[in-house]
Scaffold this motif. Structure first.
Motif: not given
Length: 69
Positions: A10-32, A47-50
């Motif tokens: 969970k992440h709160i930014y400018k009084n709005k709630t966001y949820y984030w996770s790091v997962r691999k896409n179909s090519e196996g590359i990590l994405r936020i 991701m800029f730097d894993t």
């Protein structure tokens, strides 16, 4: 309907709630994946730097970049 927080951070930014996770896409590359609680914002960024941890400041930077578009 709200986003399921299972497996996400969970992440709160400018009084709005966001949820984030790091997962691999179909090519196996990590994405936020960031989604707002109301599901109006849904981002997927590479991701800029894993070797560096993902911090709240980094999530804010990604959200700022999305707001400028």
């Amino acid at each position: 309907m709200a986003v399921s927080p299972k497996g996400k951070r969970k992440h709160i930014y400018k009084n709005k709630t966001y949820y984030w996770s790091v997962r691999k896409n179909s090519e196996g590359i990590l994405r936020i994946h960031i989604i707002s609680d109301d599901k109006k914002t849904n981002l997927e960024r590479s991701m800029f730097d894993t070797e560096l941890p993902v911090t709240g400041a980094y999530i804010n930077k990604l959200l700022d970049g999305d707001c400028k578009k």
